[in-house]
Design an enzyme around this catalytic site. Structure first.
Site, PDB file in Angstrom:
ATOM      1  N   ARG A   1       0.851  -1.183   0.000  1.00  0.00           N
ATOM      2  CA  ARG A   1       0.000   0.000   0.000  1.00  0.00           C
ATOM      3  C   ARG A   1       0.887   1.234   0.000  1.00  0.00           C
ATOM      4  O   ARG A   1       1.874   1.304   0.738  1.00  0.00           O
ATOM      5  CB  ARG A   1      -0.934   0.012   1.216  1.00  0.00           C
ATOM      6  CG  ARG A   1      -2.051  -1.018   1.146  1.00  0.00           C
ATOM      7  CD  ARG A   1      -3.039  -0.719   0.025  1.00  0.00           C
ATOM      8  NE  ARG A   1      -4.126  -1.677  -0.051  1.00  0.00           N
ATOM      9  CZ  ARG A   1      -4.107  -2.792  -0.796  1.00  0.00           C
ATOM     10  NH1 ARG A   1      -3.012  -3.082  -1.503  1.00  0.00           N
ATOM     11  NH2 ARG A   1      -5.149  -3.590  -0.830  1.00  0.00           N
TER      12      ARG A   1
ATOM     13  N   GLU B   1      -5.113   6.868  -7.194  1.00  0.00           N
ATOM     14  CA  GLU B   1      -5.127   5.999  -8.372  1.00  0.00           C
ATOM     15  C   GLU B   1      -6.429   6.194  -9.141  1.00  0.00           C
ATOM     16  O   GLU B   1      -7.496   6.252  -8.523  1.00  0.00           O
ATOM     17  CB  GLU B   1      -4.974   4.532  -7.956  1.00  0.00           C
ATOM     18  CG  GLU B   1      -3.643   4.215  -7.300  1.00  0.00           C
ATOM     19  CD  GLU B   1      -3.463   2.740  -6.976  1.00  0.00           C
ATOM     20  OE1 GLU B   1      -4.360   1.942  -7.339  1.00  0.00           O
ATOM     21  OE2 GLU B   1      -2.449   2.382  -6.368  1.00  0.00           O
TER      22      GLU B   1
ATOM     23  N   HIS C   1      -0.556  -0.427 -10.614  1.00  0.00           N
ATOM     24  CA  HIS C   1      -1.256  -1.336  -9.696  1.00  0.00           C
ATOM     25  C   HIS C   1      -1.700  -2.615 -10.403  1.00  0.00           C
ATOM     26  O   HIS C   1      -2.885  -2.942 -10.471  1.00  0.00           O
ATOM     27  CB  HIS C   1      -2.451  -0.645  -9.049  1.00  0.00           C
ATOM     28  CG  HIS C   1      -2.765  -1.227  -7.700  1.00  0.00           C
ATOM     29  ND1 HIS C   1      -3.403  -0.530  -6.700  1.00  0.00           N
ATOM     30  CD2 HIS C   1      -2.529  -2.462  -7.181  1.00  0.00           C
ATOM     31  CE1 HIS C   1      -3.559  -1.302  -5.628  1.00  0.00           C
ATOM     32  NE2 HIS C   1      -3.028  -2.475  -5.904  1.00  0.00           N
TER      33      HIS C   1
END
Length: 321
Positions: free
Chosen positions: A240, A269, A288
């Site tokens: 994270r 994001e 990601h």
């Protein structure tokens, strides 16, 4: 004629959700739409899916706090990929009569991607590939050996353990630290438990983050920790973003405190196009992709359909609480 419920699958960036599960199983009872663009604000979410009784969300791409749930009065079933999603307010959902369900998720893909980042950094893969494709210099960098070097893992859970095994296969000395790491558990994995976070950072050639984000881990790696690392060391974060202070990381890369960093996670994001991390030196970044594999996606969407079927039958499964 019975009115069908409305379902939206959010953040289907690659446009593959429709093809990776048999949505026809619920087509007579549920009208399903697939949304490929990211909905960046609560207003956009409400406009796009406010009429839906069922939503399927991908990991933590679109958060659902209480204030957004308040604006979705028709919502009755919220499904997330995976069995844990910190961006969903489960208490608020329960208070509003919204059932929240999850799906299975494999931990292997993010462990594999961690090594893609480590190897990409160690052997300057993107730099050399860009030079080759553009007619640039032939062999302009000198790679970093992994054999005989020390891999330091912040966290030794499912993913960290898999990363440790690969490090050992490369001939690396593997150490780990977390606030409650059991040295006996570490030893059973062939890993040495570091005496402290500081020791791990100071002595590791590669540091990889595999911790759950929480109050104790938020900002765990900031300026003091980055300055403790060796100037030849690499830092990789596939966990994270908020575990590593982004401002300190950017400064570390620009000023050369460490040799390089790789990341697959960001505090915002999709990452804004003008974000300084997009052009940071010695930074290998991916959008990601840790869990984005066909096997994972097939499981996510297949089980999402199963969750909807179970909800319609009045017997929900894979409940999150």
């Amino acid at each position: 004629m019975t009115t069908r419920l409305r379902c939206a699958v959010l953040d289907d960036y690659q446009g593959v959700a429709r093809s990776l599960a048999d949505w026809s199983r619920i087509a007579d009872r549920v009208e399903t739409r697939f949304i490929t663009e990211h909905l960046g604000s609560h207003d956009e979410v409400v406009r796009a899916v406010g009429e839906c009784e069922i939503l399927v969300v991908m990991r933590e791409r679109t958060p659902f706090p209480a204030e957004l749930l308040d604006r979705l009065p028709r919502l009755r079933l919220l499904i997330t990929s995976g069995m844990r999603n910190a961006s969903l307010d489960l208490k608020a959902a329960a208070a509003r009569g919204v059932t929240v369900c999850g799906t299975a998720s494999n931990s292997t893909p993010p462990a594999e991607l961690t090594w893609a980042l480590i190897l990409g950094l160690a052997r300057n893969v993107t730099v050399e590939n860009a030079a080759l494709r553009s007619g640039g210099p032939w062999q302009q960098t000198v790679g970093t050996d992994l054999h005989g070097r020390r891999l330091g893992l912040l966290g030794l859970g499912k993913i960290g353990t898999q990363v440790a095994r690969v490090g050992a296969a490369f001939g690396m000395e593997v150490t780990a630290w977390s606030q409650h790491l059991d040295p006996e558990h570490a030893a059973a994995q062939g890993v040495v438990a570091a005496a402290s976070k500081e020791e791990l950072l100071e002595r590791s050639d590669v540091v990889s983050v595999h911790l759950v984000l929480g109050e104790r881990t938020r900002g765990l790696i900031s300026e003091p920790e980055l300055r403790r690392m060796r100037p030849t060391a690499l830092l990789v974060n596939t966990s994270r973003a908020a575990i590593v202070d982004q401002t300190a990381l950017l400064r570390a890369l620009r000023e050369g405190w460490i040799a390089g960093a790789g990341a697959d996670v960001f505090e915002t994001e999709p990452l804004p196009t003008d974000h300084p991390l997009r052009t940071a030196p010695r930074f290998l970044a991916l959008p990601h992709l840790g869990y984005v594999t066909r096997r994972n996606y097939e499981g996510y969407f297949r089980e999402a359909v199963e969750d909807i079927e179970a909800h319609l039958a009045g017997a929900p499964v894979r409940l999150l609480a």
